[in-house]
Design a protein around this motif. Sequence first.
Motif, short mmCIF file in Angstrom:
data_model
loop_
_atom_site.label_atom_id
_atom_site.label_comp_id
_atom_site.label_asym_id
_atom_site.label_seq_id
_atom_site.Cartn_x
_atom_site.Cartn_y
_atom_site.Cartn_z
N LEU A 3 -14.61 2.93 3.96
CA LEU A 3 -14.71 3.00 5.41
C LEU A 3 -15.22 1.68 5.97
CD1 LEU A 3 -14.49 4.60 8.02
CD2 LEU A 3 -16.81 5.42 7.61
N LEU A 4 -16.19 1.07 5.31
CA LEU A 4 -16.69 -0.22 5.76
C LEU A 4 -15.61 -1.29 5.66
CD1 LEU A 4 -20.27 -0.27 4.20
CD2 LEU A 4 -19.64 0.10 6.59
N LEU A 5 -14.82 -1.25 4.59
CA LEU A 5 -13.72 -2.21 4.45
C LEU A 5 -12.71 -2.02 5.57
CD1 LEU A 5 -12.16 -4.35 2.82
CD2 LEU A 5 -11.15 -2.48 1.52
N PHE A 6 -12.34 -0.77 5.86
CA PHE A 6 -11.39 -0.49 6.92
C PHE A 6 -11.92 -0.98 8.27
CE2 PHE A 6 -10.09 2.36 10.36
CZ PHE A 6 -8.73 2.07 10.38
N LEU A 7 -13.18 -0.67 8.57
CA LEU A 7 -13.76 -1.10 9.84
C LEU A 7 -13.86 -2.61 9.93
CD1 LEU A 7 -16.59 1.55 10.32
CD2 LEU A 7 -14.38 1.43 11.48
N GLY A 8 -14.17 -3.25 8.81
CA GLY A 8 -14.28 -4.71 8.78
C GLY A 8 -12.96 -5.41 9.00
N VAL A 9 -11.85 -4.75 8.72
CA VAL A 9 -10.53 -5.32 8.96
C VAL A 9 -10.00 -4.88 10.32
CG1 VAL A 9 -8.14 -5.33 8.16
CG2 VAL A 9 -10.00 -5.53 6.51
N ALA A 10 -10.21 -3.62 10.67
CA ALA A 10 -9.61 -3.06 11.89
C ALA A 10 -10.26 -3.60 13.16
CB ALA A 10 -9.69 -1.54 11.86
#
Length: 48
Positions: free
Chosen positions: A20-27
Motif C-alpha cells: 500500500l505504501l508503494l502504491f501511494l508513493g507512486v500514485a
Amino acid sequence: MLDTNEEIPTMQKILDNPFLLLFLGVAIPTVFYIIWGIMEIISIPIAR
C-alpha cells in the motif's frame, strides 16, 4: 503487557502494509504531476 483483544489502530495498519505504501508513493506524485501538467497547458495563451 499488551492486551490481545486491543484493536490495532487504522494508521498502523496502513503503515505496516508495504504494498500500500508503494502504491501511494507512486500514485500520489503521478496525480500531482498530471494536475500540474493540465494547469500548465491551460495557462498557455492562445495564439492568434
